[in-house]
Design an enzyme around this catalytic site. Structure first.
Site, PDB file in Angstrom:
ATOM      1  N   ASP A  88      -6.947  73.198  51.481  1.00  0.00           N
ATOM      2  CA  ASP A  88      -6.336  74.125  50.542  1.00  0.00           C
ATOM      3  C   ASP A  88      -5.479  75.104  51.339  1.00  0.00           C
ATOM      4  O   ASP A  88      -5.851  75.517  52.446  1.00  0.00           O
ATOM      5  CB  ASP A  88      -7.402  74.932  49.804  1.00  0.00           C
ATOM      6  CG  ASP A  88      -8.200  74.109  48.810  1.00  0.00           C
ATOM      7  OD1 ASP A  88      -8.024  72.876  48.774  1.00  0.00           O
ATOM      8  OD2 ASP A  88      -9.009  74.707  48.071  1.00  0.00           O
ATOM      9  N   HIS A 145     -10.132  68.184  55.913  1.00  0.00           N
ATOM     10  CA  HIS A 145     -10.465  66.787  55.626  1.00  0.00           C
ATOM     11  C   HIS A 145      -9.387  65.853  56.157  1.00  0.00           C
ATOM     12  O   HIS A 145      -8.290  66.275  56.525  1.00  0.00           O
ATOM     13  CB  HIS A 145     -10.648  66.602  54.120  1.00  0.00           C
ATOM     14  CG  HIS A 145     -11.806  67.366  53.561  1.00  0.00           C
ATOM     15  ND1 HIS A 145     -12.933  66.754  53.069  1.00  0.00           N
ATOM     16  CD2 HIS A 145     -12.022  68.710  53.431  1.00  0.00           C
ATOM     17  CE1 HIS A 145     -13.794  67.675  52.647  1.00  0.00           C
ATOM     18  NE2 HIS A 145     -13.260  68.866  52.856  1.00  0.00           N
ATOM     19  N   SER A 246      -7.092  80.062  59.163  1.00  0.00           N
ATOM     20  CA  SER A 246      -6.149  79.649  60.189  1.00  0.00           C
ATOM     21  C   SER A 246      -5.146  78.646  59.640  1.00  0.00           C
ATOM     22  O   SER A 246      -4.797  78.682  58.468  1.00  0.00           O
ATOM     23  CB  SER A 246      -6.889  79.087  61.397  1.00  0.00           C
ATOM     24  OG  SER A 246      -6.031  79.089  62.506  1.00  0.00           O
TER      25      SER A 246
END
Length: 283
Positions: A88, A145, A246
């Site tokens: 995200d 992911h 980050s």
């Protein structure tokens, strides 16, 4: 002088690693009232949607870091076909890599060789490929992911500073992503070599991977680990996480068509970034 440039400049003399270690200790506290204060204040400040979490009760987390790296509930992020977003965040920049150069922000570029730790041989496959950069803000889900199924062949820890990686800093600090501490993970995929670069930032307490646990901070030299035994991760599987926010930079050896995407759009993990036609049927 603009506020964003001033914000970038005042970061230069700060003790980045000391601040990050102090915040890391605070984020690991198990003192009940303190960790609850931190979690509830964070949820209010950044308007975190706890309905997406596997555990929506803020009081159920043992410490702030457990809350920050919380898993999502089943089905919260459907995995689409093609190349997907690994996290995200904000898709800040993407496109072709020209002669080993990537775009950091408007008027700012940096080299793929420096990003991947200074080894020209390691960077060679990516010099005429593609890249995409995703910035994870504090409110975002902070697990990373796999955008494609891949087999891990090398991991490189690169020491560095810990500048903030938000838009203001990216606009004004040259070579930001190649200057900060980072973890380079090199995979073989159906699309050829792929590099997943997890970039550290101000007050990021650590970076973790699913195969090696916590990686940073380490000593002040480049460290390379090669994997003789294959570690294969399916598309959509978790590969790592940040303890505080980050950036992820994805690098590909091939040119990727990012369709009609535009810089600075919000993306969710699992959303398609490119169709990759020959993968469309099997994901």
């Amino acid at each position: 002088m603009s506020p964003s440039k001033l914000f970038a400049l005042i970061q230069y003399p700060l003790p980045h690693h000391l601040l990050s270690r102090l915040v890391g200790r605070l984020a690991e506290t198990r003192v009940g009232w303190l960790k609850q204060l931190l979690i509830k204040a964070f949820i209010r400040r950044f308007r975190v949607d706890m309905s997406e979490a596997r555990e929506p009760d803020p009081g159920a987390y043992a410490c702030f870091n457990d809350f920050f790296t919380r898993p999502l509930r089943e089905g919260a992020r459907p995995i689409e076909s093609g190349l997907i977003s690994p996290a995200d965040g904000t898709l800040s920049q993407f496109g072709e890599t020209h002669h080993g150069t990537l775009i950091q922000a408007k008027g700012q570029a940096f080299s793929i060789t420096s990003l991947l730790g200074g080894d020209m041989h390691r960077a060679a496959p990516f010099r005429q490929g593609s890249f995409a950069t995703i910035y994870l803000s504090p409110r975002d889900y902070h697990r990373v992911h796999m955008p494609l199924t891949g087999t891990l062949r090398e991991m490189v820890y690169v020491p560095g500073r810990l500048f903030s990686v938000n838009r203001a800093t990216a606009d004004h600090v040259p070579n930001l992503f190649a200057r900060n501490e980072r973890l380079v993970c090199l995979f073989d995929t159906e699309e050829g070599p792929m590099a997943m670069v997890l970039v550290g930032a101000m007050i990021v307490a650590a970076i973790e991977t699913v195969w090696a646990g916590q990686i940073t901070p380490l000593s002040g030299r480049v460290q390379t680990i090669r994997f003789d035994e294959p570690i294969t991760l399916e598309k959509g599987a978790e590969m790592g996480r940040f303890k505080l926010g980050s950036t992820v930079v994805m690098c590909f050896a091939k040119e990727i068509d990012f369709e009609e995407l535009v810089p600075d759009i919000s993306v969710k993990m699992g959303e398609r970034l490119s169709r990759l036609p020959h993968l469309a049927d099997n994901g």
